[in-house]
Write a protein that holds these residues in place. Structure first.
Motif, PDB file in Angstrom:
ATOM      1  N   ALA A  41      46.709  43.414  23.839  1.00 35.56           N
ATOM      2  CA  ALA A  41      46.336  42.699  24.229  1.00 35.56           C
ATOM      3  C   ALA A  41      46.705  43.259  25.764  1.00 35.56           C
ATOM      4  N   VAL A  42      48.350  43.788  25.988  1.00 36.70           N
ATOM      5  CA  VAL A  42      48.626  44.028  26.578  1.00 36.70           C
ATOM      6  C   VAL A  42      47.803  44.789  27.794  1.00 36.70           C
ATOM      7  N   GLY A  43      47.054  46.329  26.775  1.00 38.74           N
ATOM      8  CA  GLY A  43      46.144  47.205  27.523  1.00 38.74           C
ATOM      9  C   GLY A  43      45.092  46.373  27.490  1.00 38.74           C
ATOM     10  N   ASN A  44      44.648  45.539  26.888  1.00 35.02           N
ATOM     11  CA  ASN A  44      43.071  44.787  27.731  1.00 35.02           C
ATOM     12  C   ASN A  44      43.484  44.553  28.692  1.00 35.02           C
ATOM     13  N   MET A  45      44.473  43.533  28.985  1.00 37.92           N
ATOM     14  CA  MET A  45      44.691  42.427  29.905  1.00 37.92           C
ATOM     15  C   MET A  45      44.719  43.903  31.227  1.00 37.92           C
ATOM     16  N   ILE A  46      45.745  45.168  30.740  1.00 38.56           N
ATOM     17  CA  ILE A  46      45.639  45.579  32.373  1.00 38.56           C
ATOM     18  C   ILE A  46      44.151  46.043  32.811  1.00 38.56           C
ATOM     19  N   ASN A  47      43.636  46.640  32.173  1.00 36.98           N
ATOM     20  CA  ASN A  47      42.581  47.591  31.532  1.00 36.98           C
ATOM     21  C   ASN A  47      41.590  46.868  32.218  1.00 36.98           C
ATOM     22  N   GLY A  48      41.165  45.339  32.144  1.00 37.80           N
ATOM     23  CA  GLY A  48      40.799  44.306  32.658  1.00 37.80           C
ATOM     24  C   GLY A  48      40.671  43.458  34.181  1.00 37.80           C
ATOM     25  N   ILE A  49      42.354  43.767  34.482  1.00 39.74           N
ATOM     26  CA  ILE A  49      42.999  43.473  36.196  1.00 39.74           C
ATOM     27  C   ILE A  49      42.420  44.786  36.718  1.00 39.74           C
ATOM     28  N   VAL A  50      42.577  45.730  36.472  1.00 38.30           N
ATOM     29  CA  VAL A  50      42.271  47.171  36.983  1.00 38.30           C
ATOM     30  C   VAL A  50      41.009  47.711  37.163  1.00 38.30           C
ATOM     31  N   ASN A  51      40.169  46.947  36.699  1.00 36.58           N
ATOM     32  CA  ASN A  51      38.602  47.689  36.405  1.00 36.58           C
ATOM     33  C   ASN A  51      37.886  46.027  37.723  1.00 36.58           C
ATOM     34  N   ARG A  52      38.844  45.007  37.353  1.00 35.23           N
ATOM     35  CA  ARG A  52      37.877  44.404  38.593  1.00 35.23           C
ATOM     36  C   ARG A  52      38.613  43.694  40.541  1.00 35.23           C
ATOM     37  N   ILE A  53      39.631  45.099  40.603  1.00 34.70           N
ATOM     38  CA  ILE A  53      39.698  45.155  41.650  1.00 34.70           C
ATOM     39  C   ILE A  53      39.305  46.674  42.274  1.00 34.70           C
ATOM     40  N   LYS A  54      39.001  46.775  43.843  1.00 38.92           N
ATOM     41  CA  LYS A  54      37.874  47.328  44.052  1.00 38.92           C
ATOM     42  C   LYS A  54      39.047  48.561  45.473  1.00 38.92           C
ATOM     43  N   PHE A  55      38.676  49.208  44.578  1.00 39.14           N
ATOM     44  CA  PHE A  55      39.245  50.655  45.635  1.00 39.14           C
ATOM     45  C   PHE A  55      38.806  51.730  45.942  1.00 39.14           C
ATOM     46  N   ASN A  56      37.817  51.676  46.086  1.00 41.44           N
ATOM     47  CA  ASN A  56      37.131  52.546  47.124  1.00 41.44           C
ATOM     48  C   ASN A  56      36.979  53.394  46.618  1.00 41.44           C
ATOM     49  N   GLY A  57      36.881  53.734  45.486  1.00 44.41           N
ATOM     50  CA  GLY A  57      36.578  54.900  44.044  1.00 44.41           C
ATOM     51  C   GLY A  57      37.653  55.203  43.836  1.00 44.41           C
TER      52      GLY A  57
END
Length: 189
Positions: free
Chosen positions: A106-122
């Protein structure tokens, strides 16, 4: 149907065999004796929080995040464990190890989900590596700190003191009484 075999049928074989042999009362008393060796679930959770607060907080938050995202797999895994441990009523803290895999996933999924939602300009890969690096460094530092703590030196010092004291007293032919935990009395067998 396949789920029914390991979850219901196999655990039922032991009480069925005890009933058929006329030992159900002894079997039930043995099971109750085994379950009454621990403490209630809340005390075990408190112990888990004291041992690893980061894992508990992240794991619990990640399970909440999974329920919000409607990821039912982790909930179907962890909620029955909580229910079982609550029904049993008297557990030890190591019984909570059943929750470590769903917490970690669950922690891995949460971190992945949070990182994927944030825009980082490439720069998404850099941020992913940074998050993983931070977690690895934190894990290594906390593990090294736990490993390097010398928790047994007081026991060794106490054992050495007791041995020298008993040797001194035994040379004087004095009678002594020893009241100690089984850890120390095993030294004198």
């Amino acid at each position: 149907g396949l789920w029914f075999i390991p979850v219901i049928i196999i655990p039922s074989l032991w009480p069925i065999q005890a009933t058929l042999s006329g030992d159900f009362g002894n079997w039930l008393q043995g099971v109750l004796d085994q379950t009454n060796r621990g403490s209630p679930l809340i005390y075990s959770i408190n112990t888990f929080i004291r041992i690893d607060p980061v894992m508990f907080i992240l794991g619990f938050a990640a399970l909440v995040y999974s329920s919000i995202r409607k990821d039912h797999f982790l909930l179907v895994w962890s909620i029955p464990v909580f229910i079982f441990l609550t029904v049993v009523g008297s557990i030890s803290s190591f019984h909570l190890l059943l929750l470590l895999p769903p917490f970690c996933i669950a922690v891995g999924n949460m971190i992945n989900g949070i990182v994927n939602r944030i825009k980082f300009n490439g720069h998404k890969k850099i941020v992913q590596w940074a998050v993983v690096s931070i977690l690895v460094i934190f894990g290594l530092v906390s593990t090294i700190m736990i490993i390097t703590i010398n928790v047994t030196s007081p026991q060794f010092e106490t054992a050495a003191f007791l041995l020298t004291y008993i040797e001194d007293v035994s040379h004087k032919r004095e009678k002594i009484g020893l009241i100690a935990s089984p850890i120390y009395t095993r030294l004198f067998d």
